[in-house]
Design an enzyme around this catalytic site. Structure first.
Site, mmCIF file in Angstrom:
data_model
loop_
_atom_site.group_PDB
_atom_site.id
_atom_site.type_symbol
_atom_site.label_atom_id
_atom_site.label_comp_id
_atom_site.label_asym_id
_atom_site.label_seq_id
_atom_site.Cartn_x
_atom_site.Cartn_y
_atom_site.Cartn_z
ATOM 1 C CB SER A 64 -10.032 0.137 3.478
ATOM 2 O OG SER A 64 -9.529 -0.100 2.184
HETATM 3 N N1 SAH Z 1 -5.060 0.072 0.942
HETATM 4 C C1 SAH Z 1 -5.334 1.479 0.759
HETATM 5 C C2 SAH Z 1 -6.690 1.761 0.173
HETATM 6 C C3 SAH Z 1 -6.801 1.286 -1.209
HETATM 7 S S1 SAH Z 1 -8.016 2.043 -2.237
HETATM 8 C C4 SAH Z 1 -5.108 2.271 2.026
HETATM 9 O O1 SAH Z 1 -4.803 1.691 3.064
HETATM 10 O O2 SAH Z 1 -5.232 3.503 1.969
HETATM 11 C C5 SAH Z 1 -7.613 1.113 -3.680
HETATM 12 C C6 SAH Z 1 -6.356 1.562 -4.385
HETATM 13 O O3 SAH Z 1 -6.107 0.609 -5.414
HETATM 14 C C7 SAH Z 1 -6.483 2.906 -5.084
HETATM 15 O O4 SAH Z 1 -5.473 3.753 -4.648
HETATM 16 C C8 SAH Z 1 -6.325 2.564 -6.555
HETATM 17 O O5 SAH Z 1 -5.651 3.556 -7.309
HETATM 18 C C9 SAH Z 1 -5.521 1.281 -6.495
HETATM 19 N N2 SAH Z 1 -5.586 0.407 -7.668
HETATM 20 C C10 SAH Z 1 -6.660 0.100 -8.447
HETATM 21 N N3 SAH Z 1 -6.305 -0.786 -9.398
HETATM 22 C C11 SAH Z 1 -4.974 -1.044 -9.221
HETATM 23 C C12 SAH Z 1 -4.023 -1.876 -9.891
HETATM 24 N N4 SAH Z 1 -4.344 -2.638 -10.945
HETATM 25 N N5 SAH Z 1 -2.756 -1.888 -9.428
HETATM 26 C C13 SAH Z 1 -2.385 -1.127 -8.368
HETATM 27 N N6 SAH Z 1 -3.237 -0.325 -7.702
HETATM 28 C C14 SAH Z 1 -4.520 -0.288 -8.120
#
Ligand code: SAH
Length: 217
Positions: A64
């Site tokens: 993000s």
């Molecule tokens: N917080 C992260 C960025 C997140 S991007 C950082 O600091 O880098 C969003 C992430 O959520 C992605 O990696 C995606 O695979 C994950 N995601 C999406 N749906 C999800 C779910 N139901 N459970 C766990 N992870 C999920």
């Protein structure tokens, strides 16, 4: 986390991307000065590690934008003693920032390869109070609930019921709500006993939350 040397890139990022836009919580700003964001960005994108935007981390996912990390983290109001759940580990950067500010962090990622890379980075950096779990974060982590704070780093069509139910009394949940491909609204859910209050914040844009009660893969 082990001590990190002062980093001019981090200092600039905090000053010009977060402080200047109104993030005031000194603990949050300090944590973001310390956590080496470049270590969470794939080698091919390292030049963009401190840029004012999300950066690709593989599998169609992104780390993000720094400002969004700061804003969501500030909304949680962490003081140091909390147990925190993050849904969407991605690179592990947000989890590392949370680990600097709370007592214990659990972070769930559905893509095993991203979870593995994040876990290794966090271990290398000495983030000993952060645990990475592979699974569908829409269900929360009942075995470690309740949580004082929950941060969802992906966009949900509605507040995930399981996460709401795993909030501790006085706890807060921050989640972007809206269409998967469109603009979402950063939404704060607070629990007081059996009562939940909802507050809408800024517009934002996140990758979709994929899982039970959210979007399809
Ligand atoms: N917080 C992260 C960025 C997140 S991007 C950082 O600091 O880098 C969003 C992430 O959520 C992605 O990696 C995606 O695979 C994950 N995601 C999406 N749906 C999800 C779910 N139901 N459970 C766990 N992870 C999920």
């Amino acid at each position: 986390m082990s001590a990190f040397p002062p980093n001019p890139d981090a200092e600039r990022m905090v000053r010009f991307q977060t402080e200047s836009r109104g993030v005031r919580d000194a603990r949050v700003l300090d944590a973001m000065r310390r956590v080496p964001r470049d270590r969470f960005v794939p080698a091919g994108h390292r030049a963009d590690a401190w840029a004012d935007r999300p950066v690709p981390i593989g599998h169609g996912q992104t780390i993000s934008q720094p400002f969004m990390v700061a804003l969501m983290t500030e909304a949680l109001g962490l003081r140091g003693s909390e147990r925190v759940l993050e849904v969407g580990t991605g690179s592990g950067y947000q989890a590392a920032v949370l680990g600097e500010l709370a007592s214990e962090v659990f972070t769930v990622e559905r893509i095993a390869e991203l979870a593995g890379t994040a876990a290794r980075t966090l271990e290398d950096l000495g983030c000993a109070n952060v645990t990475v779990v592979i699974g569908d974060g829409c269900r929360g982590l009942a075995e470690h609930a309740p949580f004082d704070a929950i941060l969802v780093a992906a966009a949900a069509p509605a507040v995930p019921g399981a996460l709401r139910d795993q909030l501790a009394d006085g706890g807060i949940l921050v989640v972007p709500i809206g269409e998967s491909a469109g603009v979402q609204v950063l939404t704060m859910v607070r629990r007081e006993g059996a009562r939940f209050t909802i507050e809408e914040g800024t517009g934002c844009r996140f990758v979709p939350l994929i899982g039970e009660g959210a979007f399809d893969a």
